[in-house]
Write a protein that holds these residues in place. Structure first.
Motif, PDB file in Angstrom:
ATOM      1  N   HIS A 146      -3.845  -5.083   6.066  1.00  0.00           N
ATOM      2  CA  HIS A 146      -4.795  -4.238   5.321  1.00  0.00           C
ATOM      3  C   HIS A 146      -5.748  -5.083   4.454  1.00  0.00           C
ATOM      4  N   GLU A 205      -0.428   1.661  11.958  1.00  0.00           N
ATOM      5  CA  GLU A 205      -1.005   0.352  11.624  1.00  0.00           C
ATOM      6  C   GLU A 205      -2.323   0.147  12.375  1.00  0.00           C
ATOM      7  N   HIS A 231       3.707  -6.605   6.332  1.00  0.00           N
ATOM      8  CA  HIS A 231       3.433  -5.213   5.959  1.00  0.00           C
ATOM      9  C   HIS A 231       4.568  -4.636   5.120  1.00  0.00           C
ATOM     10  N   ALA A 232       4.331  -3.432   4.598  1.00  0.00           N
ATOM     11  CA  ALA A 232       5.388  -2.644   3.971  1.00  0.00           C
ATOM     12  C   ALA A 232       5.298  -1.243   4.558  1.00  0.00           C
ATOM     13  N   GLU A 289       0.169  -1.265  -0.681  1.00  0.00           N
ATOM     14  CA  GLU A 289       0.718  -2.191   0.317  1.00  0.00           C
ATOM     15  C   GLU A 289      -0.133  -3.461   0.410  1.00  0.00           C
TER      16      GLU A 289
HETATM   17 ZN    ZN Z   1       0.832  -1.839   7.012  1.00  0.00          ZN
END
Ligand code: ZN
Length: 486
Positions: free
Chosen positions: A201, A304, A270-271, A216
């Motif tokens: 992101h 995603e 990522h989270a 995130e």
């Molecule tokens: Zn993500």
């Protein structure tokens, strides 16, 4: 971070607009600027105008002094340009004024040469109508610390050799490879293994948002920097950051940068998030060409992959993707080998992550993540925890947890490369230092050729090549060869 000004002037503007639209239906809609956001990347600045409605814009350059002009027809400025933080961008000052009574002119004073492009984006789940102006810096790298050109060349040769080998095997000529076994051994390079670190992101795309407001994009960038320090602090490894501050990079562009930087491995951080606060744990994903291993994996990949819609990519990026034309059997073959590596490394990483946090899934999951689609770079996506779970949200913000999580990830990656070092790497050279004196082994000396070595040991060139999984025709001084049948 979405600041929307709801002042009286806006309502007046909307009223005026309604009157105007009634008066002349052919007139372009007014796109009052509600907010301006700026993201500074190493190779471009992105200026985003949040508009009340779609509007056409004219963007052009003026010289002496160098500046950009953005004309918005029938619009007004509702934001305060003075509040914009210009640091790190190509813009040294931003002014706006009314033009021809009803039009808006925005002037950017520039501190460097730029190549502008602009596009309009429709509303999405995060933002409304937007005018995006990208100021690209010609000749600038997308990363702040690009790899050494000599190391890049060495790595490029290695990739080319693997490709040539794959091509030869497709043509059924793998038993008689068209390599010259008479080339003298070359000096052994001791290049770093390049780890491309991709913080998910960024910029307009915040990623998932935790119950207490954690983004995130912020926690994954912090973790990426922990990982960068670990990688750069380890001899024989070098980190390349796909992004190193708060700006958006398109999903395809991320794999491009990794390829451009000759990465040996790509990891996207990522989270996770879910509608309910209950799900928790970390997981590791690899690419699947055929379909997701589970419904969760499929759902996650879809979410995603939506990043480009939120982050704002105009869809032309794939045209630059020359390598994408490389298809068919060759691609499939390379992909399979790469995917096998990804799964092996993924297993190592998952096991170690399991010592830091609960695992959401007990094995490496697979789905069609765009960001993992590099044909020849093993790639993984790690979901470090559930940001939607209050306890894990707290952990994800915690520097100590971030550090331990990234140490686990790097441990897994390093274990793999120590066992399977790329031939031109420092790790391969180091490994061979302690070998080459035993029976069935031979350390290559200056001036050696593969055919001479084969003749001296009464074996064929192709036997040696097979026993050592040699790609291409390059052999290195100090490299240790396994001699089959002796
Ligand atoms: Zn993500």
């Amino acid at each position: 971070m979405k600041r929307v000004s709801r002042c009286g002037r806006l309502r007046v503007g909307v009223l005026a607009l309604a009157v105007l639209v009634l008066a002349a239906s052919s007139m372009v809609l007014a796109g009052n600027v509600e907010n301006i956001r700026l993201w500074a990347a190493p190779d471009h600045s992105r200026l985003v105008f949040d508009l009340t409605s779609p509007t056409s814009a004219e963007v052009f350059r003026l010289d002496n002094p160098s500046r950009m002009v953005i004309d918005l027809g029938n619009s007004s400025m509702e934001a305060d340009p003075g509040k914009l933080d210009l640091s790190g961008s190509a813009i040294s000052a931003l002014r706006s004024g009314v033009r021809q009574g009803t039009d808006l002119r925005v002037v950017l004073e520039l501190s460097r040469e730029v190549r502008p492009r602009h596009f309009i984006l429709p509303p999405n789940e995060q933002y409304g109508h937007r005018l995006v102006v990208d100021l690209e810096y010609p000749g600038e790298s997308a990363v702040t610390d690009p790899i050494d050109p000599i190391e890049a060349l060495v790595r490029e040769q290695e990739i080319a050799a693997v490709r040539a080998q794959a091509e030869a095997s497709i043509e059924g000529s793998s038993s008689t490879p068209t390599v010259q076994a008479t080339k003298a051994a070359k000096p052994h390079p001791r290049r770093d293994i390049i780890i491309a670190i991709d913080a998910g992101h960024g910029g307009e795309d915040p990623g998932a948002i935790g119950p207490s407001g954690t983004y995130e994009k912020d926690v994954v960038l912090q973790m990426a920097k922990h990982l960068q320090r670990l990688v750069d602090g380890t001899q024989g490894f070098k980190a390349v950051m796909i992004r190193d501050s708060d700006y958006y990079v398109g999903l395809r562009q991320r794999t491009h940068i990794a390829r451009d930087q000759k990465a040996d491995f790509f990891i996207s951080i990522h989270a996770d998030a879910f509608d309910s606060p209950r799900p928790h744990g970390s997981s590791v994903y690899a690419l699947s060409q055929r379909g997701a291993t589970s419904e969760t994996a499929q759902w996650l990949a879809a979410s995603e992959n939506r990043s480009d819609l939120i982050g704002g990519v105009d869809g032309n990026l794939s045209l630059r993707d020359k390598d994408e034309v490389l298809r068919g059997v060759l691609l499939d073959l390379t992909m399979t080998a790469t995917l096998n590596d990804s799964l092996t490394i993924g297993g190592q990483v998952l096991e170690r992550m399991g010592r830091v946090n609960d695992l959401h899934k007990p094995r490496v999951e697979q789905a069609g993540f765009v960001v993992l689609k590099s044909p020849d770079i093993p790639s993984l996506l790690v979901e470090t925890g559930f940001i939607s779970n209050p306890q894990e949200e707290r952990q994800l913000r915690d520097g100590n947890y971030q550090q331990r999580m990234m140490a686990a990830v790097f441990d897994g990656v390093r274990a793999h490369f120590q066992r399977n070092p790329p031939p031109s790497s420092l790790l391969a050279w180091q490994r061979d230092q302690g070998r080459g004196t035993g029976s069935g082994e031979y350390r290559i000396q200056p001036g050696d050729t593969l055919s001479e070595i084969a003749a001296r040991h009464s074996v064929s060139v192709s036997q040696i090549r097979q026993a050592n999984e040699l790609n291409g025709d390059v052999i290195r001084v100090g490299q240790v060869l396994r001699i089959p049948g002796s």
